[in-house]
Motif scaffolding. Structure first.
Motif, short mmCIF file in Angstrom:
data_model
loop_
_atom_site.label_atom_id
_atom_site.label_comp_id
_atom_site.label_asym_id
_atom_site.label_seq_id
_atom_site.Cartn_x
_atom_site.Cartn_y
_atom_site.Cartn_z
N THR A 156 0.67 -0.85 0.00
CA THR A 156 -0.49 0.51 0.41
C THR A 156 0.62 0.95 0.33
OG1 THR A 156 0.11 0.00 2.69
CG2 THR A 156 -1.89 -0.70 1.05
N THR A 157 2.29 1.15 0.72
CA THR A 157 3.24 2.39 0.94
C THR A 157 3.85 2.80 -0.15
OG1 THR A 157 3.31 1.60 3.08
CG2 THR A 157 4.31 3.56 2.05
N GLY A 158 4.46 1.72 -1.36
CA GLY A 158 4.44 1.77 -2.49
C GLY A 158 3.85 2.48 -3.68
N GLY A 189 -0.64 5.95 2.69
CA GLY A 189 -0.16 3.86 2.69
C GLY A 189 -0.01 3.48 3.96
N LEU A 190 0.11 3.30 4.84
CA LEU A 190 0.66 3.10 5.85
C LEU A 190 -0.85 2.88 6.74
CD1 LEU A 190 3.70 4.24 8.31
CD2 LEU A 190 2.77 2.34 6.79
N LEU A 191 -1.69 4.12 6.77
CA LEU A 191 -3.24 3.99 7.07
C LEU A 191 -3.77 3.21 6.41
CD1 LEU A 191 -3.61 7.53 8.11
CD2 LEU A 191 -3.54 5.52 10.28
N VAL A 251 -5.08 -2.00 -5.51
CA VAL A 251 -6.05 -1.17 -6.10
C VAL A 251 -6.69 -0.09 -5.28
CG1 VAL A 251 -8.48 -1.43 -6.75
CG2 VAL A 251 -7.00 -2.30 -7.72
N ALA A 252 -6.50 -0.33 -4.29
CA ALA A 252 -6.64 0.23 -2.67
C ALA A 252 -6.31 2.19 -2.51
CB ALA A 252 -7.53 -0.22 -1.86
N ALA A 253 -4.24 1.64 -2.39
CA ALA A 253 -3.53 3.16 -2.61
C ALA A 253 -4.21 3.35 -3.52
CB ALA A 253 -1.99 1.59 -2.81
#
Lengths: 347, 220, 233
Positions: free
Chosen positions: A52-54, A82-84, A100-102
């Motif tokens: 997610t962070t990437g 990203g972290l959250l 996809v979410a990120a």
């Protein structure tokens, strides 16, 4: 962005507050929560958070380049997003869905509005809301905490091929031979079967749930540190919790077997994480002190109403998104009078 | 009533093509959003809705054009609505006769064609002034443009939301459908994406043309 | 054109008559067209409707080839042709003309909206033999599993619906249970992840069965007598 802070804190501060400084502090406060999530659920969560962070950082970079904004990654805000986001997803969530979410969160929730400072809603929650609607099954598939061998093997659904359905995890869970595993979060147990787990377990995080929402205690400590450092407005999380407890209290007093105790309401699900780290998002929350309290109460009340009477088990996400949407309105209602100006006589 | 000697449009290729691209009712004029967002969750529904709307559009425009010299200005909107409602009722019965399942899938949106501003807009802005044959071609173009727009939404939404096109599976069996795409929010997402694409294309075209009035755009 | 609007006094020049004439003419023409289309499509629509119901009935009652419609009224079952008001049930017969089962409707509130079902009941085994979702707006991929999940549909292949000793209600109410905990033949094993929709289906079935099945069982003779080969469509 930084403007919001300067209004609220004393102007005589010797330290210079900058966006970057605040965001770095928030990342620092999130790290213990991430570490606990990895300790609790294992390698899968580590990969989830990295993904997610990437992807969030990559998306930010891409859109910043496209719109000629220059380097916007160095302010760390997208790392928080990203972290959250990773912390709000189930531990075994397929990585491609997390990507996809990120992407959606940063692109739709932030870049399309013009980047940091212009987004109406919290980007991490926008991303999560999208995958909640798109993949309702995957996002409610929970896996047990403290599985043996969690540091050496992945949850089978983590490495799902892109665009494919996640591998079923039932067999894998059965293979772990855990007793008392129900496949449901404490919130779902309470809502559908009126079973309230021991408060101590829920509070410290010895339960199933999203990767980073389980330990209310840890989140509370990290949040308090941030508030003490004046990196977030303490009014927001406090009024979220007050609002939630106030609504939950009468129902619990009326029928303690049917409705959860306020204590349970506060420590279960994503309420702590939402209150301390998402509702307090500086861009999407009102800037005035009175506004912050109204906004927090609104989130708390709405969350409990959705949990108790809605079809959904958890309501924090939608409550915060809705409050984000009315945030500007609250700000303009609670605008302080300019010093020396007269109260409007015609009103 | 007295007919002013207005300039009537000659019949050209543009009369038809305009509705497809330059004045596309959905992507350019943003009219008739209700069915566009609501019934485009599958290709079949999109085609059916597009054809039904086109039928009503062409028939009512023809009738309006035919009667344009007899309809007093004061009662023109009432007349147009009655004419449109007639054809909507005909389509409503027609679809029931063709397939009740399709009728159930389209729901109230068949009846709602009557309130589709694309149709009333055509009657008011075009058919009430122009001759019969140009009206026919123009409304046919508009209908085709509308159908095309519905189709471009419906196809994307069906492929992502169900992994099929016209009910035929496109992917291996364990494809993960994006449920949100066949729910109402999916309509907004896909429409937004298409509008983004169309506006980007238009801006790019404007920038490439010699006339330098376009705003400065940094996109590369 | 604008000039005419602005000089209101001249408005009297457009008399009422042309307006009435136009509106009246258009309305008449419109009425004529609608009646014409209505008359043409009516038999086709009725036939479609009949085929659709027939398909659904044959789907929930295995082996059925003909059906007859009855109305459940205060005074008992009556053929639908008598025009009584009440719930319509369908007696279905097999190729040999013998009664194969009774299809009856049920409805209950699901996650999004009311879901409508058709259930098949076999008087011989006193059990539910089939089910079909007629109308549902449940979430695709979650709630709509109640009409697609093969494991869940197995619940309705031979679901116990025996009546109690005096024939006034079901001996055992049909109840939903959590996925994987079905122990009795009258329990419905819910779809995991679609509990609300599964419960709605069980509730719809139980409510309809408690109300209709005693009446059906009491008047099996009526249903049987109605079945003769000339009723075949």
């Amino acid at each position: 962005m930084a403007k919001g802070i300067e209004i609220r804190t004393s102007p005589h501060l010797k330290r210079v507050m900058s966006v970057e400084r605040i965001m770095r502090a928030v990342v620092l406060a999130l790290l213990p929560i991430c570490a606990f999530a990895v300790y609790q659920f294992g390698l899968s969560v580590l990969l989830l958070l990295l993904t997610t962070t990437g992807v969030a950082v990559a998306t930010e970079w891409f859109f910043a380049r496209l719109s000629g904004q220059g380097n916007t990654i160095s302010d760390w805000s997208v790392v928080i997003t990203g972290l959250l986001l990773g912390l709000t997803l189930p531990p075994g969530f397929p990585l491609w869905m997390a990507a996809v979410a990120a992407f959606i969160g940063v692109a739709l929730g932030k870049a399309l509005f013009g980047g940091l400072g212009y987004n109406v809603m919290n980007p991490a929650l926008v991303g999560r809301a999208f995958v909640q609607a798109a993949f309702p099954v995957a996002i409610t598939t929970w896996t047990p905490a403290f599985a043996p061998g969690r540091f050496t093997e992945l949850i089978p659904s983590t490495l799902t091929l892109p665009f494919m359905q996640p591998q079923p995890v039932e067999d894998w869970i059965a293979g772990l031979q855990l007793d008392a595993w129900t496949g449901a979060t404490p919130l779902a147990l309470q809502k559908f079967q009126q079973i309230e787990l021991p408060p101590a377990d829920v509070f410290t995080g010895m339960i199933a749930g999203s990767a980073g929402e389980t330990s209310a205690l840890l989140i509370l400590l990290c949040g308090l540190w941030l508030a003490w450092q004046r990196m977030l407005d303490w009014r927001i999380p406090v009024s979220v919790m007050v609002g939630a407890a106030l609504v939950a209290m009468p129902f619990w007093l009326m029928d303690g077997t049917q409705y959860p105790s306020p204590w349970f309401v506060l420590s279960s699900g994503g309420l702590m994480l939402g209150a301390w780290f998402m509702a307090s998002d500086m861009v999407a929350s009102p800037v005035t002190a009175r506004g912050a309290i109204i906004y927090g109460l609104f989130i708390g009340v709405l969350t409990v109403l959705i949990r108790l009477f809605g079809g959904l088990v958890e309501g924090v996400m939608y409550a915060i998104l809705l409050a984000n949407a009315v945030g500007p309105l609250i700000s303009s209602w609670t605008q302080p009078r300019v010093y020396g100006s007269k109260v409007k006589g015609s009103k | 009533m007295a007919e002013l000697p207005t300039q009537q449009e000659p019949l050209t290729l543009d009369t038809f093509v305009r509705g497809l691209w330059e004045e596309n009712p959905v992507f350019v004029m943003l009219l008739g959003m209700c069915p566009v967002l609501a019934v485009t969750n599958s290709t079949m529904n999109a085609i059916a809705m597009g054809l039904a709307t086109t039928f009503v559009l062409v028939c009512s425009s023809l009738l309006v054009s035919l009667l344009r010299n007899w309809i007093p200005k004061q009662v023109r909107i009432a007349s147009y609505i009655v004419i449109i409602a007639t054809f909507v009722t005909i389509v409503d019965y027609g679809i029931q006769a063709i397939s009740l399942e399709l009728y159930a899938a389209l729901g109230a949106f068949i009846q709602l064609i009557v309130a589709n501003c694309v149709i009333l807009g055509r009657a008011e802005a075009y058919a009430s002034k122009e001759r019969l044959h140009t009206t026919f071609i123009n409304s046919l173009g508009m209908g085709a443009g509308f159908t095309l727009a519905l189709l471009s939404l419906g196809t994307v939404r069906e492929i992502l939301g169900s992994g099929t096109i016209l009910g035929v599976p496109l992917f291996p069996a364990d494809f993960q459908p994006w449920v949100v795409m066949i729910l109402p929010p999916g309509g907004f997402f896909v429409l937004g994406a298409w509008l983004l694409l169309f506006n980007w294309l238009r801006l790019r075209k404007a920038r490439k043309s010699p006339d330098p009035t376009g705003a400065a755009i940094h996109a590369s | 054109m604008n000039a005419e609007v602005e000089t209101q006094p001249r408005g009297g020049v457009t008399p009422t008559w042309p307006m009435l004439r136009t509106l009246g003419g258009i309305a008449m023409m419109s009425g004529l067209l609608v009646v014409l289309v209505y008359q043409t499509t009516l038999p086709i629509i009725a036939e479609n409707q009949r085929l659709l119901t027939e398909k659904a009935v044959f789907q929930v009652i295995p082996g059925a080839v003909t059906k007859r419609d009855f109305v459940v009224t205060e005074g008992g079952l009556q053929p639908v042709e008598t025009g009584g008001a009440g719930t319509v049930i369908y007696a279905a017969a097999g190729a040999d003309g013998g009664l194969r089962g009774v299809a009856f409707p049920g409805a209950a509130r699901g996650y999004q909206d009311v879901i409508q079902f058709l259930f098949g009941y076999d008087p011989d085994c006193q059990c539910i033999v089939g089910s079909k979702v007629l109308k549902s707006t449940e979430t695709p991929g979650l709630g709509d599993k109640i009409s697609t999940d093969p494991e869940f549909l197995k619940n309705f292949v031979a679901l116990d619906a025996r009546l109690n000793a005096d024939g006034t209600a079901l001996a055992n109410p049909i109840v939903p249970v959590k996925h994987g905990t079905k122990t009795q033949p009258w329990q419905i094993d819910a779809v995991s992840g679609a509990t609300i929709s599964s419960n709605a289906m069980a509730r719809a079935l139980n409510d309809a069965a408690q109300d209709l099945l005693p009446k059906v069982q009491r008047e099996l003779a009526t249903l049987l007598s109605g079945e003769d080969p000339k009723e075949a469509p």
